[in-house]
Design an enzyme around this catalytic site. Structure first.
Site, mmCIF file in Angstrom:
data_model
loop_
_atom_site.group_PDB
_atom_site.id
_atom_site.type_symbol
_atom_site.label_atom_id
_atom_site.label_comp_id
_atom_site.label_asym_id
_atom_site.label_seq_id
_atom_site.Cartn_x
_atom_site.Cartn_y
_atom_site.Cartn_z
ATOM 1 N N HIS A 54 0.843 -1.210 0.000
ATOM 2 C CA HIS A 54 0.000 0.000 0.000
ATOM 3 C C HIS A 54 0.862 1.238 0.000
ATOM 4 O O HIS A 54 1.019 1.887 1.030
ATOM 5 C CB HIS A 54 -0.908 0.001 1.230
ATOM 6 C CG HIS A 54 -2.062 0.946 1.130
ATOM 7 N ND1 HIS A 54 -2.017 2.257 1.580
ATOM 8 C CD2 HIS A 54 -3.309 0.772 0.627
ATOM 9 C CE1 HIS A 54 -3.196 2.833 1.381
ATOM 10 N NE2 HIS A 54 -3.983 1.963 0.814
ATOM 11 N N ILE A 60 1.897 4.626 1.636
ATOM 12 C CA ILE A 60 0.908 5.486 2.280
ATOM 13 C C ILE A 60 0.213 4.659 3.357
ATOM 14 O O ILE A 60 -0.245 3.542 3.097
ATOM 15 C CB ILE A 60 -0.133 6.000 1.261
ATOM 16 C CG1 ILE A 60 0.556 6.825 0.170
ATOM 17 C CG2 ILE A 60 -1.226 6.805 1.966
ATOM 18 C CD1 ILE A 60 -0.350 7.181 -0.986
ATOM 19 N N GLY A 63 -5.996 4.498 5.446
ATOM 20 C CA GLY A 63 -6.922 5.258 6.277
ATOM 21 C C GLY A 63 -7.518 4.423 7.394
ATOM 22 O O GLY A 63 -7.654 4.901 8.530
ATOM 23 N N VAL A 64 -7.867 3.172 7.104
ATOM 24 C CA VAL A 64 -8.453 2.334 8.154
ATOM 25 C C VAL A 64 -7.450 2.067 9.269
ATOM 26 O O VAL A 64 -7.839 1.905 10.431
ATOM 27 C CB VAL A 64 -9.008 1.001 7.599
ATOM 28 C CG1 VAL A 64 -10.179 1.259 6.670
ATOM 29 C CG2 VAL A 64 -7.937 0.201 6.884
ATOM 30 N N GLU A 68 -7.864 2.888 13.212
ATOM 31 C CA GLU A 68 -7.566 1.885 14.242
ATOM 32 C C GLU A 68 -6.582 2.442 15.272
ATOM 33 O O GLU A 68 -6.753 2.227 16.475
ATOM 34 C CB GLU A 68 -6.999 0.614 13.599
ATOM 35 C CG GLU A 68 -6.526 -0.429 14.590
ATOM 36 C CD GLU A 68 -7.614 -1.052 15.459
ATOM 37 O OE1 GLU A 68 -7.283 -1.556 16.556
ATOM 38 O OE2 GLU A 68 -8.790 -1.055 15.047
#
Length: 152
Positions: A54, A60, A63-64, A68
Site C-alpha cells: 500500500h 501510504i 486510512g483504516v 484503528e
C-alpha cells in the site's frame, strides 16, 4: 483539578491493549485527562507490513489503519484512567462515522492523535469518541466512532 496528566509508555500500553505486532498501532499516549481526552503518538516507519502493498514505490498509511490507531489511543486513555492494566480489556468497534482523510501519512511522519470522549462513563460498556489525527500540525484524518468496552 490536577495540573498533571497521566501518560502511557509502550510497556503500559501492552498491559492494557491485547494488540501486538503488526497491529499495535500506538507508541505512546500522553496528556491523558481522565476519560475526557488524550493525545496518542504513532511513529510511522517503513518497516510496517502494510507499506509492502500500500502502495509499492509510494508507501501510504491506509486510512483504516489511522482510524484503528485512533481507536487504540482512546482505549488506552480509558484503560489508564480506569486502571485496566493486566485485566484483559477488549474493545470492539460498533460504528465508524464521519471519517474524512485530508493528507497522506507516510514513513517518517509522526502521527499525533487527539481523542475526546463524546459519550461514555466508568462502568458503561458503550462509548463514543471523536478524534483528529495530524502530522506537523496539518490534519490527516478525522473520525467519530462508537466502541464496546469489555472490561473482562
Amino acid at each position: 483539578m490536577s495540573t498533571s496528566m497521566a501518560s502511557a509508555d509502550i510497556q503500559l500500553i501492552q498491559r492494557i491493549l491485547p494488540h501486538r505486532y503488526p497491529f499495535l498501532l500506538v507508541d505512546k499516549v500522553v496528556e491523558i485527562d481522565g476519560t475526557s481526552s488524550a493525545l496518542g503518538i504513532k511513529n510511522v516507519t517503513m518497516n510496517e507490513p502494510h507499506f509492502q502493498g500500500h502502495f509499492p514505490g509510494m508507501p501510504i498509511m491506509p486510512g483504516v489503519t489511522i482510524v484503528e490507531a485512533m481507536a487504540q489511543t482512546a482505549a488506552v486513555m480509558v484503560g489508564v484512567t480506569l486502571e485496566m492494566a493486566d485485566k484483559e480489556m477488549k474493545v470492539y468497534f460498533m460504528a465508524i462515522d464521519k471519517a474524512k482523510f485530508r493528507r497522506k501519512v507516510i514513513p517518517g511522519d509522526v502521527l499525533e492523535m487527539r481523542l475526546n470522549t463524546l459519550r461514555g462513563k466508568p462502568g458503561g460498556k458503550v462509548w463514543r469518541f471523536g478524534g483528529v489525527a495530524s502530522v506537523e500540525g496539518e490534519m490527516a484524518a478525522e473520525v467519530e466512532f462508537t466502541a464496546m468496552m469489555d472490561m473482562g
